[in-house]
Motif scaffolding. Structure first.
Motif, PDB file in Angstrom:
ATOM      1  N   THR A 111       4.434  14.055  11.080  1.00 44.24           N
ATOM      2  CA  THR A 111       3.364  13.435  10.302  1.00 44.24           C
ATOM      3  C   THR A 111       3.889  12.264   9.483  1.00 44.24           C
ATOM      4  O   THR A 111       3.242  11.212   9.404  1.00 44.24           O
ATOM      5  CB  THR A 111       2.717  14.477   9.374  1.00 44.24           C
ATOM      6  N   ALA A 112       5.054  12.436   8.856  1.00 37.85           N
ATOM      7  CA  ALA A 112       5.615  11.358   8.036  1.00 37.85           C
ATOM      8  C   ALA A 112       5.893  10.120   8.887  1.00 37.85           C
ATOM      9  O   ALA A 112       5.581   8.990   8.484  1.00 37.85           O
ATOM     10  CB  ALA A 112       6.896  11.840   7.355  1.00 37.85           C
ATOM     11  N   THR A 261      -0.939  -0.892  -4.773  1.00 40.41           N
ATOM     12  CA  THR A 261      -1.358   0.409  -5.297  1.00 40.41           C
ATOM     13  C   THR A 261      -1.988   1.250  -4.200  1.00 40.41           C
ATOM     14  O   THR A 261      -1.684   2.447  -4.048  1.00 40.41           O
ATOM     15  CB  THR A 261      -2.362   0.219  -6.443  1.00 40.41           C
ATOM     16  N   GLY A 262      -2.866   0.637  -3.429  1.00 40.62           N
ATOM     17  CA  GLY A 262      -3.496   1.356  -2.322  1.00 40.62           C
ATOM     18  C   GLY A 262      -2.491   1.804  -1.278  1.00 40.62           C
ATOM     19  O   GLY A 262      -2.620   2.891  -0.705  1.00 40.62           O
ATOM     20  N   LEU A 263      -1.461   0.976  -1.043  1.00 38.43           N
ATOM     21  CA  LEU A 263      -0.428   1.343  -0.080  1.00 38.43           C
ATOM     22  C   LEU A 263       0.341   2.568  -0.549  1.00 38.43           C
ATOM     23  O   LEU A 263       0.625   3.474   0.248  1.00 38.43           O
ATOM     24  CB  LEU A 263       0.540   0.170   0.121  1.00 38.43           C
ATOM     25  N   ALA A 264       0.666   2.617  -1.830  1.00 32.68           N
ATOM     26  CA  ALA A 264       1.401   3.769  -2.360  1.00 32.68           C
ATOM     27  C   ALA A 264       0.601   5.053  -2.200  1.00 32.68           C
ATOM     28  O   ALA A 264       1.135   6.095  -1.822  1.00 32.68           O
ATOM     29  CB  ALA A 264       1.739   3.541  -3.835  1.00 32.68           C
ATOM     30  N   MET A 265      -0.695   4.982  -2.462  1.00 32.25           N
ATOM     31  CA  MET A 265      -1.534   6.168  -2.327  1.00 32.25           C
ATOM     32  C   MET A 265      -1.679   6.565  -0.857  1.00 32.25           C
ATOM     33  O   MET A 265      -1.733   7.749  -0.521  1.00 32.25           O
ATOM     34  CB  MET A 265      -2.904   5.910  -2.950  1.00 32.25           C
ATOM     35  N   SER A 266      -1.726   5.578   0.025  1.00 29.90           N
ATOM     36  CA  SER A 266      -1.840   5.882   1.456  1.00 29.90           C
ATOM     37  C   SER A 266      -0.569   6.519   1.987  1.00 29.90           C
ATOM     38  O   SER A 266      -0.611   7.450   2.784  1.00 29.90           O
ATOM     39  CB  SER A 266      -2.148   4.605   2.242  1.00 29.90           C
ATOM     40  N   LEU A 267       0.587   5.995   1.541  1.00 34.81           N
ATOM     41  CA  LEU A 267       1.859   6.577   1.979  1.00 34.81           C
ATOM     42  C   LEU A 267       2.076   7.950   1.371  1.00 34.81           C
ATOM     43  O   LEU A 267       2.687   8.826   1.980  1.00 34.81           O
ATOM     44  CB  LEU A 267       3.017   5.648   1.597  1.00 34.81           C
ATOM     45  N   GLY A 268       1.593   8.139   0.144  1.00 35.87           N
ATOM     46  CA  GLY A 268       1.756   9.433  -0.488  1.00 35.87           C
ATOM     47  C   GLY A 268       0.908  10.501   0.153  1.00 35.87           C
ATOM     48  O   GLY A 268       1.296  11.669   0.221  1.00 35.87           O
ATOM     49  N   PRO A 284       1.995  17.521  16.894  1.00 34.34           N
ATOM     50  CA  PRO A 284       2.619  18.643  16.171  1.00 34.34           C
ATOM     51  C   PRO A 284       2.963  18.328  14.716  1.00 34.34           C
ATOM     52  O   PRO A 284       4.087  18.557  14.259  1.00 34.34           O
ATOM     53  CB  PRO A 284       3.884  18.907  16.991  1.00 34.34           C
ATOM     54  N   GLY A 285       1.998  17.794  13.968  1.00 37.04           N
ATOM     55  CA  GLY A 285       2.243  17.437  12.584  1.00 37.04           C
ATOM     56  C   GLY A 285       1.619  18.410  11.609  1.00 37.04           C
ATOM     57  O   GLY A 285       1.125  19.481  11.982  1.00 37.04           O
TER      58      GLY A 285
END
Length: 334
Positions: A111-112, A261-268, A284-285
């Motif tokens: 998934t990551a 900011t949106g990128l950080a929340m999406s990656l998190g 298989p995530g």
């Protein structure tokens, strides 16, 4: 620097509070489920034949102790936090006796990798094209991209995933539609395994990228349109500064702050729409693992996955909060 240290301290306190509240909400919702994992296990065992009542009762007590369900609600709650702090969610009900941590450890890299790569590609493409479309407003090609972005933006991830699966899996079967790699292929860093992983990731990643590009495109185009009205941009244009430098140094640099900011929340967010997408493609995530755990009533595994999700989102937001004053000097840290 002392002002920034105080700012870091406040953000860390907020981070701990958010994680604490989020995990508690997940605990309450999970334990409010009508599915009892202990009784499910007993039913599965007794379905193969008659079992002595004493043996069943002993099994029930052992399972309740094993899953941290013994004692009063307060004792169960304290046992739950003891497991959280020791990073031990106990054994999985649906894959007994495999520990929950082992199952999460197997699924998390898939998934990551999928979300990180697809989110970064969508973010870069969407912001680049959106910035160009917002600055060069008369370009017909960029206007067409805007129309396509508006068409893709409201489509749910799973709908696009189903369309891609039908198109490239049945109508034009050129890509694998299930799994993370070829079955029985050793999971080592060999060219054959890496190529197989890339092939299997194309369709789930494409479903996330296409929707993500549309969202980032529209957001960046709107932000650039607002920045263009600022006095410093108008002054730079009147001063004869080259348009490309205005776009990169004056417009997009300032417009990117909220997008970061949106990128950080999406990656998190380890899910972010990928739960159903992973299930559609049998990837298989963590998304597939969570859905299977919910169906099986394995709330130890559900709590493990949701806890990782809460931590991921919170860490992502904390990281960008700490970087914000360094990216934008207008943010006050005192």
């Amino acid at each position: 620097m002392s002002g920034y240290a105080g700012y870091v301290g406040r953000r860390l306190a907020q981070f701990l509070l958010v994680v604490f509240i989020g995990i508690n909400i997940a605990y309450v919702i999970t334990h409010a489920s009508p599915i009892d994992p202990v009784e499910q296990s007993i039913s599965a065992v007794t379905s193969f034949g008659n079992t002595a009542p004493d043996a069943i009762e002993q099994m029930r007590r052992s399972l309740r102790e094993l899953y941290g369900l013994g004692g009063t609600p307060v004792q169960q709650y304290l046992a739950f936090w003891k497991r959280i702090l020791s990073a031990d969610f106990g054994p999985s009900l649906s894959a007994f006796p495999t520990p929950v941590g082992t199952l999460i450890g197997r699924a998390l890299p898939w998934t990551a990798g999928l979300l990180t790569v697809s989110t970064l590609i969508a973010w870069v493409l969407g912001n680049l094209l959106g910035g160009l479309a917002g600055y060069y407003r008369q370009s017909r090609g960029l206007k067409l991209m805007g129309v396509i972005a508006m068409g893709l933006h409201p489509i749910p991830y799973y709908i696009l995933a189903m369309l891609l699966l039908i198109l490239f899996g049945f109508i034009w079967p050129v890509l694998p539609i299930s799994g993370g790699a070829t079955m029985n292929l050793p999971q080592t860093l060999t060219p054959e395994f890496v190529w197989s992983v890339l092939q299997h990731a194309i369709l789930p990643a494409l479903s996330l990228i296409l929707i993500g590009v549309g969202s980032w495109f529209l957001g960046m185009r709107s932000l650039v349109a607002n920045v263009l009205a600022e006095d410093y941009v108008v002054y730079a244009e009147l001063a004869g500064v080259r348009s490309w430098r205005i776009l990169t140094s004056y417009v997009m640099r300032n417009a990117l702050v909220p997008q970061v900011t949106g990128l950080a929340m999406s990656l998190g967010g380890i899910f972010n729409g990928a739960v159903i997408t992973e299930k559609v493609f049998g990837y298989p995530g963590l998304g597939s693992l969570l859905v299977d755990a919910v169906y099986a009533g394995d709330y130890g595994l559900v709590l493990g996955v949701t806890t990782i999700s809460i931590l991921g989102v919170s860490v992502g937001v904390l990281a960008i909060d700490l970087l914000y004053p360094l990216l934008d000097p207008r943010v006050k840290v005192s």
